[in-house]
Design a protein around this motif. Structure first.
Motif, PDB file in Angstrom:
ATOM      1  N   LEU A  19       0.837  -1.208   0.000  1.00  0.00           N
ATOM      2  CA  LEU A  19       0.000   0.000   0.000  1.00  0.00           C
ATOM      3  C   LEU A  19       0.871   1.257   0.000  1.00  0.00           C
ATOM      4  N   THR A  20       1.975   1.211   0.723  1.00  0.00           N
ATOM      5  CA  THR A  20       2.918   2.336   0.719  1.00  0.00           C
ATOM      6  C   THR A  20       3.492   2.533  -0.681  1.00  0.00           C
ATOM      7  N   SER A  21       3.914   1.455  -1.308  1.00  0.00           N
ATOM      8  CA  SER A  21       4.456   1.530  -2.675  1.00  0.00           C
ATOM      9  C   SER A  21       3.414   2.056  -3.653  1.00  0.00           C
ATOM     10  N   LEU A  22       2.177   1.591  -3.520  1.00  0.00           N
ATOM     11  CA  LEU A  22       1.109   2.052  -4.409  1.00  0.00           C
ATOM     12  C   LEU A  22       0.846   3.539  -4.229  1.00  0.00           C
ATOM     13  N   ASN A  23       0.891   4.006  -2.991  1.00  0.00           N
ATOM     14  CA  ASN A  23       0.707   5.444  -2.740  1.00  0.00           C
ATOM     15  C   ASN A  23       1.839   6.258  -3.365  1.00  0.00           C
ATOM     16  N   LEU A  24       3.056   5.748  -3.286  1.00  0.00           N
ATOM     17  CA  LEU A  24       4.191   6.436  -3.909  1.00  0.00           C
ATOM     18  C   LEU A  24       4.033   6.475  -5.429  1.00  0.00           C
ATOM     19  N   LEU A  25       3.584   5.364  -6.014  1.00  0.00           N
ATOM     20  CA  LEU A  25       3.353   5.342  -7.464  1.00  0.00           C
ATOM     21  C   LEU A  25       2.241   6.312  -7.854  1.00  0.00           C
ATOM     22  N   LYS A  26       1.201   6.384  -7.023  1.00  0.00           N
ATOM     23  CA  LYS A  26       0.105   7.315  -7.290  1.00  0.00           C
ATOM     24  C   LYS A  26       0.618   8.753  -7.257  1.00  0.00           C
ATOM     25  N   ASP A  27       1.452   9.070  -6.270  1.00  0.00           N
ATOM     26  CA  ASP A  27       2.048  10.407  -6.184  1.00  0.00           C
ATOM     27  C   ASP A  27       2.922  10.692  -7.396  1.00  0.00           C
ATOM     28  N   GLU A  28       3.717   9.725  -7.777  1.00  0.00           N
ATOM     29  CA  GLU A  28       4.581   9.914  -8.940  1.00  0.00           C
ATOM     30  C   GLU A  28       3.757  10.087 -10.212  1.00  0.00           C
ATOM     31  N   SER A  29       2.681   9.362 -10.310  1.00  0.00           N
ATOM     32  CA  SER A  29       1.779   9.501 -11.454  1.00  0.00           C
ATOM     33  C   SER A  29       1.242  10.928 -11.543  1.00  0.00           C
ATOM     34  N   ASN A  30       0.863  11.474 -10.399  1.00  0.00           N
ATOM     35  CA  ASN A  30       0.382  12.861 -10.379  1.00  0.00           C
ATOM     36  C   ASN A  30       1.473  13.831 -10.814  1.00  0.00           C
ATOM     37  N   GLU A  31       2.700  13.572 -10.382  1.00  0.00           N
ATOM     38  CA  GLU A  31       3.827  14.419 -10.794  1.00  0.00           C
ATOM     39  C   GLU A  31       4.046  14.336 -12.303  1.00  0.00           C
ATOM     40  N   ASN A  34       1.461  16.440 -13.970  1.00  0.00           N
ATOM     41  CA  ASN A  34       1.795  17.860 -13.821  1.00  0.00           C
ATOM     42  C   ASN A  34       2.920  18.258 -14.778  1.00  0.00           C
ATOM     43  N   THR A  35       3.936  17.417 -14.885  1.00  0.00           N
ATOM     44  CA  THR A  35       5.046  17.688 -15.798  1.00  0.00           C
ATOM     45  C   THR A  35       4.546  17.728 -17.237  1.00  0.00           C
ATOM     46  N   LEU A  36       3.672  16.799 -17.577  1.00  0.00           N
ATOM     47  CA  LEU A  36       3.084  16.763 -18.915  1.00  0.00           C
ATOM     48  C   LEU A  36       2.333  18.057 -19.206  1.00  0.00           C
ATOM     49  N   SER A  37       1.592  18.511 -18.234  1.00  0.00           N
ATOM     50  CA  SER A  37       0.849  19.763 -18.375  1.00  0.00           C
ATOM     51  C   SER A  37       1.795  20.939 -18.594  1.00  0.00           C
ATOM     52  N   GLU A  38       2.888  20.974 -17.843  1.00  0.00           N
ATOM     53  CA  GLU A  38       3.873  22.043 -17.993  1.00  0.00           C
ATOM     54  C   GLU A  38       4.514  22.013 -19.383  1.00  0.00           C
ATOM     55  N   VAL A  39       4.841  20.808 -19.861  1.00  0.00           N
ATOM     56  CA  VAL A  39       5.432  20.665 -21.195  1.00  0.00           C
ATOM     57  C   VAL A  39       4.475  21.218 -22.244  1.00  0.00           C
ATOM     58  N   ASN A  58      -2.934   9.011 -21.528  1.00  0.00           N
ATOM     59  CA  ASN A  58      -3.762   7.798 -21.493  1.00  0.00           C
ATOM     60  C   ASN A  58      -3.039   6.648 -20.798  1.00  0.00           C
ATOM     61  N   LEU A  59      -1.735   6.494 -21.065  1.00  0.00           N
ATOM     62  CA  LEU A  59      -0.953   5.444 -20.391  1.00  0.00           C
ATOM     63  C   LEU A  59      -0.940   5.658 -18.882  1.00  0.00           C
ATOM     64  N   ILE A  60      -0.760   6.907 -18.490  1.00  0.00           N
ATOM     65  CA  ILE A  60      -0.719   7.222 -17.056  1.00  0.00           C
ATOM     66  C   ILE A  60      -2.071   6.919 -16.412  1.00  0.00           C
ATOM     67  N   ILE A  61      -3.153   7.278 -17.089  1.00  0.00           N
ATOM     68  CA  ILE A  61      -4.498   6.999 -16.559  1.00  0.00           C
ATOM     69  C   ILE A  61      -4.721   5.492 -16.427  1.00  0.00           C
ATOM     70  N   GLU A  62      -4.248   4.711 -17.406  1.00  0.00           N
ATOM     71  CA  GLU A  62      -4.357   3.244 -17.311  1.00  0.00           C
ATOM     72  C   GLU A  62      -3.612   2.737 -16.079  1.00  0.00           C
ATOM     73  N   ARG A  63      -2.409   3.257 -15.842  1.00  0.00           N
ATOM     74  CA  ARG A  63      -1.627   2.837 -14.663  1.00  0.00           C
ATOM     75  C   ARG A  63      -2.346   3.241 -13.383  1.00  0.00           C
ATOM     76  N   ASP A  64      -2.950   4.433 -13.391  1.00  0.00           N
ATOM     77  CA  ASP A  64      -3.709   4.882 -12.215  1.00  0.00           C
ATOM     78  C   ASP A  64      -4.822   3.898 -11.874  1.00  0.00           C
ATOM     79  N   GLU A  65      -5.536   3.440 -12.900  1.00  0.00           N
ATOM     80  CA  GLU A  65      -6.613   2.467 -12.676  1.00  0.00           C
ATOM     81  C   GLU A  65      -6.062   1.152 -12.126  1.00  0.00           C
ATOM     82  N   TYR A  66      -4.949   0.713 -12.674  1.00  0.00           N
ATOM     83  CA  TYR A  66      -4.331  -0.531 -12.223  1.00  0.00           C
ATOM     84  C   TYR A  66      -3.872  -0.389 -10.773  1.00  0.00           C
ATOM     85  N   ILE A  67      -3.274   0.749 -10.448  1.00  0.00           N
ATOM     86  CA  ILE A  67      -2.848   1.021  -9.069  1.00  0.00           C
ATOM     87  C   ILE A  67      -4.053   0.965  -8.132  1.00  0.00           C
TER      88      ILE A  67
END
Length: 126
Positions: A19-31, A34-39, A58-67
């Motif tokens: 669960l800790t790892s999943l939360n870290l991946l979720k945070d990284e996904s959000n980052e 955000n980076t994509l938006s800035e680009v 779309n890839l990031i959203i798929e990973r978010d769902e899997y997480i």
């Protein structure tokens, strides 16, 4: 009986770590989002870049769902393990635990590859 308690304790600890790892991946996904938006904020005319950004989004959203799905399964397993009498090991939850262990390994490798591809495409230097 102490063997079973030890096994249960280890299984619960593994769930907490996942669960800790999943939360870290979720945070990284959000980052990454955000980076994509800035680009995109800095470059709104390059159609190829915009198309790649949409693809990565779309890839990031798929990973978010899997997480999210794995987190739900981990929480269910943790609850099942805690409710299970410690004097009797249930092979069924051990199979679920192994399945989740395999899914976590896959997710972490898959996410690392996506992250590497993302940085290679969107954060080029020079």
């Amino acid at each position: 009986m102490s063997y079973n308690k030890e096994k249960i304790s280890q299984a619960i600890s593994e769930c907490v770590a996942w669960l800790t790892s999943l939360n870290l991946l979720k945070d990284e996904s959000n980052e990454l989002k955000n980076t994509l938006s800035e680009v995109l904020d800095n470059n709104t005319t390059d159609r190829a870049l915009i198309a790649e950004a949409e693809n990565f989004h779309n890839l990031i959203i798929e990973r978010d769902e899997y997480i999210k799905d794995i987190a739900i399964d981990v929480k269910r397993l943790e609850k099942k393990i805690k409710e299970f009498p410690s004097k009797n090991i249930d092979r069924h939850w051990q199979k679920q635990q192994q399945k989740l262990r395999n899914e976590m390994i896959y997710l972490e490798k898959d996410f690392a590859k996506m992250r590497e591809d993302f940085y290679r495409k969107f954060l080029r230097t020079g």
